[in-house]
Motif scaffolding. Structure first.
Motif, PDB file in Angstrom:
ATOM      1  N   GLU A   1       0.891  -1.237   0.166  1.00 23.54           N
ATOM      2  CA  GLU A   1       0.043  -0.082   0.082  1.00 23.54           C
ATOM      3  C   GLU A   1       0.789   1.227  -0.057  1.00 23.54           C
ATOM      4  O   GLU A   1       0.537   2.290  -0.355  1.00 23.54           O
ATOM      5  CB  GLU A   1      -0.860  -0.010   1.145  1.00 23.54           C
ATOM      6  CG  GLU A   1      -1.977  -0.950   1.148  1.00 23.54           C
ATOM      7  CD  GLU A   1      -3.039  -0.872   2.098  1.00 23.54           C
ATOM      8  OE1 GLU A   1      -2.966  -0.099   3.207  1.00 23.54           O
ATOM      9  OE2 GLU A   1      -4.120  -1.714   2.186  1.00 23.54           O
ATOM     10  N   LYS A   2       1.940   1.163   0.688  1.00 22.72           N
ATOM     11  CA  LYS A   2       2.967   2.465   0.720  1.00 22.72           C
ATOM     12  C   LYS A   2       3.377   2.674  -0.508  1.00 22.72           C
ATOM     13  O   LYS A   2       3.380   3.844  -1.134  1.00 22.72           O
ATOM     14  CB  LYS A   2       4.170   2.373   1.798  1.00 22.72           C
ATOM     15  CG  LYS A   2       4.976   3.353   1.719  1.00 22.72           C
ATOM     16  CD  LYS A   2       6.496   2.867   2.297  1.00 22.72           C
ATOM     17  CE  LYS A   2       7.245   2.058   1.531  1.00 22.72           C
ATOM     18  NZ  LYS A   2       8.302   2.550   0.956  1.00 22.72           N
ATOM     19  N   VAL A   3       4.064   1.622  -1.435  1.00 17.73           N
ATOM     20  CA  VAL A   3       4.661   1.929  -2.663  1.00 17.73           C
ATOM     21  C   VAL A   3       3.256   2.210  -3.467  1.00 17.73           C
ATOM     22  O   VAL A   3       3.543   3.174  -4.495  1.00 17.73           O
ATOM     23  CB  VAL A   3       5.137   0.587  -3.069  1.00 17.73           C
ATOM     24  CG1 VAL A   3       5.492   0.675  -4.725  1.00 17.73           C
ATOM     25  CG2 VAL A   3       6.178   0.262  -2.373  1.00 17.73           C
TER      26      VAL A   3
ATOM     27  N   GLY B   1      -6.361   5.087  -9.097  1.00 22.18           N
ATOM     28  CA  GLY B   1      -5.435   4.910  -7.940  1.00 22.18           C
ATOM     29  C   GLY B   1      -5.970   4.229  -6.611  1.00 22.18           C
ATOM     30  O   GLY B   1      -5.101   3.552  -5.879  1.00 22.18           O
ATOM     31  N   LEU B   2      -7.236   4.698  -6.320  1.00 20.25           N
ATOM     32  CA  LEU B   2      -7.979   4.301  -5.397  1.00 20.25           C
ATOM     33  C   LEU B   2      -8.144   2.505  -5.197  1.00 20.25           C
ATOM     34  O   LEU B   2      -7.854   2.103  -4.343  1.00 20.25           O
ATOM     35  CB  LEU B   2      -9.345   4.772  -5.098  1.00 20.25           C
ATOM     36  CG  LEU B   2     -10.151   4.623  -4.021  1.00 20.25           C
ATOM     37  CD1 LEU B   2      -9.601   5.029  -2.671  1.00 20.25           C
ATOM     38  CD2 LEU B   2     -11.560   5.293  -4.014  1.00 20.25           C
TER      39      LEU B   2
ATOM     40  N   ALA C   1       2.750   6.122  -5.485  1.00 24.13           N
ATOM     41  CA  ALA C   1       2.863   6.224  -7.040  1.00 24.13           C
ATOM     42  C   ALA C   1       1.510   6.780  -7.567  1.00 24.13           C
ATOM     43  O   ALA C   1       1.521   7.265  -8.485  1.00 24.13           O
ATOM     44  CB  ALA C   1       2.890   4.721  -7.835  1.00 24.13           C
ATOM     45  N   ALA C   2       0.352   6.428  -6.836  1.00 26.35           N
ATOM     46  CA  ALA C   2      -1.050   6.688  -7.175  1.00 26.35           C
ATOM     47  C   ALA C   2      -1.034   8.370  -6.780  1.00 26.35           C
ATOM     48  O   ALA C   2      -1.754   9.069  -7.741  1.00 26.35           O
ATOM     49  CB  ALA C   2      -2.122   6.029  -6.508  1.00 26.35           C
ATOM     50  N   ILE C   3      -0.386   8.772  -5.765  1.00 28.67           N
ATOM     51  CA  ILE C   3      -0.537  10.298  -5.561  1.00 28.67           C
ATOM     52  C   ILE C   3       0.408  10.987  -6.818  1.00 28.67           C
ATOM     53  O   ILE C   3      -0.112  12.022  -7.015  1.00 28.67           O
ATOM     54  CB  ILE C   3       0.080  10.414  -4.095  1.00 28.67           C
ATOM     55  CG1 ILE C   3      -1.015  10.135  -3.198  1.00 28.67           C
ATOM     56  CG2 ILE C   3       0.410  12.000  -3.980  1.00 28.67           C
ATOM     57  CD1 ILE C   3      -0.471  10.090  -1.904  1.00 28.67           C
TER      58      ILE C   3
END
Length: 70
Positions: free
Chosen positions: A28-30, A49-50, A34-36
């Motif tokens: 989830e961190k990675v 991204g969600l 990347a999504a942000i």
């Protein structure tokens, strides 16, 4: 203190849940980072991204299922 088969069973269940929890947190961190970054460039990528951020949660479910089966 005596190591019994029952205590080893509980240790195996704990390792299954803790291992999947750590893997999920790392994933989830990675993916979240990347999504942000992608959303900064293109706001239309919010839903993708969600969804990608939520997908690693299935890893914890697999760990829970394995622990229950044990």
């Amino acid at each position: 203190m005596e190591i019994t088969a029952e205590s080893m069973r509980f240790l195996a269940k704990a390792i299954a849940i803790v291992g999947t929890g750590i893997a999920t947190a790392w994933g989830e961190k990675v993916i979240g980072t990347a999504a942000i970054g992608a959303m900064v460039e293109n706001e239309n990528l919010f839903v993708k991204g969600l969804i990608m951020t939520v997908l690693p949660e299935t890893i914890v479910i697999f760990g829970l299922v394995v622990a229950i089966i044990m």
